[in-house]
Design a protein around this motif. Structure first.
Motif, PDB file in Angstrom:
ATOM      1  N   LYS A  26      34.002  -5.403 -11.727  1.00 22.85           N
ATOM      2  CA  LYS A  26      32.751  -4.983 -11.097  1.00 22.85           C
ATOM      3  C   LYS A  26      32.977  -3.947 -10.006  1.00 22.85           C
ATOM      4  O   LYS A  26      32.405  -2.855 -10.037  1.00 22.85           O
ATOM      5  CB  LYS A  26      32.035  -6.206 -10.523  1.00 22.85           C
ATOM      6  N   GLY A  34      24.299  -8.181  -9.066  1.00 24.87           N
ATOM      7  CA  GLY A  34      24.971  -9.374  -8.545  1.00 24.87           C
ATOM      8  C   GLY A  34      24.818  -9.574  -7.058  1.00 24.87           C
ATOM      9  O   GLY A  34      25.714 -10.068  -6.381  1.00 24.87           O
ATOM     10  N   ILE A 114      30.179  -9.162 -16.436  1.00 25.31           N
ATOM     11  CA  ILE A 114      29.030 -10.059 -16.597  1.00 25.31           C
ATOM     12  C   ILE A 114      29.484 -11.482 -16.887  1.00 25.31           C
ATOM     13  O   ILE A 114      29.082 -12.437 -16.215  1.00 25.31           O
ATOM     14  CB  ILE A 114      28.117  -9.572 -17.739  1.00 25.31           C
ATOM     15  N   ALA A 118      29.154 -14.841 -14.408  1.00 26.90           N
ATOM     16  CA  ALA A 118      28.049 -15.673 -14.901  1.00 26.90           C
ATOM     17  C   ALA A 118      28.527 -17.084 -15.222  1.00 26.90           C
ATOM     18  O   ALA A 118      27.855 -18.070 -14.892  1.00 26.90           O
ATOM     19  CB  ALA A 118      27.417 -15.031 -16.137  1.00 26.90           C
ATOM     20  N   GLY A 179      23.667  -4.994 -16.839  1.00 27.24           N
ATOM     21  CA  GLY A 179      24.456  -6.133 -16.389  1.00 27.24           C
ATOM     22  C   GLY A 179      23.611  -7.185 -15.702  1.00 27.24           C
ATOM     23  O   GLY A 179      23.802  -8.391 -15.911  1.00 27.24           O
ATOM     24  N   ARG A 183      23.248 -10.838 -17.244  1.00 23.90           N
ATOM     25  CA  ARG A 183      23.813 -11.899 -16.399  1.00 23.90           C
ATOM     26  C   ARG A 183      22.764 -12.966 -16.092  1.00 23.90           C
ATOM     27  O   ARG A 183      23.054 -14.171 -16.153  1.00 23.90           O
ATOM     28  CB  ARG A 183      24.332 -11.293 -15.102  1.00 23.90           C
ATOM     29  N   SER A 184      21.538 -12.546 -15.774  1.00 28.03           N
ATOM     30  CA  SER A 184      20.484 -13.502 -15.443  1.00 28.03           C
ATOM     31  C   SER A 184      20.185 -14.418 -16.624  1.00 28.03           C
ATOM     32  O   SER A 184      19.989 -15.627 -16.460  1.00 28.03           O
ATOM     33  CB  SER A 184      19.217 -12.746 -15.022  1.00 28.03           C
ATOM     34  N   ILE A 187      23.325 -16.913 -17.318  1.00 26.89           N
ATOM     35  CA  ILE A 187      23.495 -18.037 -16.393  1.00 26.89           C
ATOM     36  C   ILE A 187      22.644 -19.217 -16.823  1.00 26.89           C
ATOM     37  O   ILE A 187      23.110 -20.364 -16.864  1.00 26.89           O
ATOM     38  CB  ILE A 187      23.172 -17.599 -14.950  1.00 26.89           C
TER      39      ILE A 187
END
Length: 280
Positions: A26, A34, A114, A118, A179, A183-184, A187
Motif C-alpha cells: 500500500k 484505508g 486489499i 482486509a 481498492g 476492501r469494504s 471485510i
C-alpha cells in the motif's frame, strides 16, 4: 485462560498480516484507501513525518475516542493492535526501506494491498477489536446505526481516497478507489465466513439417537419440536440445532448411516447469538 491466549494470538497474527500488506503493497504504491493509513500516505507526501509515524499519532487520538464510546475491553484490544501495527510499520520502514514498489504490476500489488489488510481487519472485528484509525469510526457507526462494518469503512474512508486523485494522479486515484470498494465488501464477507455455522432442521420419527449423538459426541444442544406429517398424518419430530461446519459434516454422516429415513434441511447462517456462539 485458553480463550485469552487464543484472542491474543489472533490479535498479534492479524495485525502483523495487516502490517505486511500496508507497508509492502500500500505505502509503496501510494494507494490512499484505508482510512488513517491512506491519509498517512498523503501526509508523508507533504510533511517530514513518515507514514508509519503519522499512523501512530492519529491512531492514539482515535483510540481515546474509542475508549470513551466503545468501552474498556474494546479499547484494550485495539490499543494493543494499534501499537503493534504502528511499531511494525515504523520498524519495516527502517529495516526494509523502499523507494519503489516490489514489482511493476500495480494491479497485482493492489490485490495484496486489499486482501492482507482486509483479512486482518475482519479477524480483529470478529473478536471485538480493531486496528485503530477509521476502523474505530466504523465500529461506532455499527453500534449506533444499522450500517455494517464494510459500509461504515466505505463512508469514513471516502474522503481520503478521493484525495489521491488530486495529490498523485488519476491512475493512482482510480486504483485507490477500486481498492476501497473491494476492501469494504471483502471485510463483510470475511467476517461472515469466520462466523458461518450450519442450521439443521431434522424431521424424523425417532429423535433419540440423533439427539444423543448431538449431546454426547458433538457436545452441543438441540431443540425438539413435535409435528405431524400433512400427507400421512404420522407423528413426527423436528430437531433444531446449530453446528460449526466440521460438526455439521459429522452429524450429516451420522444421520445418513443411522437414520436414513430422516429428512434434513441444512442452511448457512452467520448471526448466531447465545451460549456456545456469540454473546448478545
Amino acid at each position: 485462560m485458553k480463550s485469552k491466549l487464543k484472542n491474543f494470538s489472533l490479535l498479534t497474527i492479524s495485525t502483523l498480516i495487516m502490517a505486511v500488506g500496508i507497508y509492502f503493497f500500500k505505502f509503496a504504491n501510494n494507494f490512499t484507501f484505508g482510512g488513517i493509513t491512506g491519509m498517512a500516505v498523503l501526509v508523508a507526501r507533504f510533511t517530514p513525518l513518515s507514514a508509519g509515524d503519522f499512523s501512530f499519532i492519529a491512531n492514539i487520538l482515535l483510540l481515546i475516542i474509542g475508549f470513551i464510546i466503545l468501552g474498556r475491553d474494546f479499547a484494550a484490544k485495539t490499543a494493543y493492535s494499534t501499537i503493534l501495527l504502528s511499531i511494525s510499520l515504523s520498524l519495516l520502514e527502517r529495516i526494509f526501506p523502499m523507494s519503489k514498489p516490489l514489482t511493476d504490476e500495480p494491479l497485482l500489488e493492489l490485490v495484496f494491498a486489499i486482501l492482507l489488510p482486509a483479512l486482518g481487519s475482519a479477524v480483529l472485528f470478529n473478536i471485538g477489536a480493531s486496528s485503530g484509525g477509521t476502523d474505530v469510526i466504523a465500529m461506532i457507526l455499527k453500534k449506533y446505526t444499522s450500517v455494517n462494518i464494510g459500509r461504515g469503512l466505505l463512508f469514513s474512508d471516502m474522503l481520503f481516497t478521493a484525495a489521491g486523485f488530486f495529490v498523485f494522479d488519476v491512475k493512482t486515484g482510480l486504483y485507490s478507489m477500486l481498492g476501497l470498494i473491494v476492501r469494504s465488501a471483502l471485510i463483510d464477507n470475511f467476517i461472515e465466513s469466520l462466523n458461518r455455522s450450519k442450521y439443521f432442521h431434522v424431521v424424523c420419527t425417532d429423535p433419540k439417537p440423533i439427539c444423543q449423538y448431538i449431546e454426547t459426541t458433538l457436545k452441543r444442544d438441540s431443540t425438539l419440536v413435535s409435528a405431524t406429517g400433512s400427507f400421512t398424518g404420522d407423528n413426527k419430530y423436528i430437531i433444531l440445532t446449530v453446528l460449526s461446519p466440521s460438526e455439521a459434516v459429522k452429524l450429516r454422516n451420522f444421520i445418513r448411516g443411522n437414520s436414513p429415513g430422516a429428512f434434513l434441511l441444512i442452511s448457512n447462517t452467520s448471526e448466531i447469538i447465545g451460549k456456545g456462539f456469540h454473546s448478545v
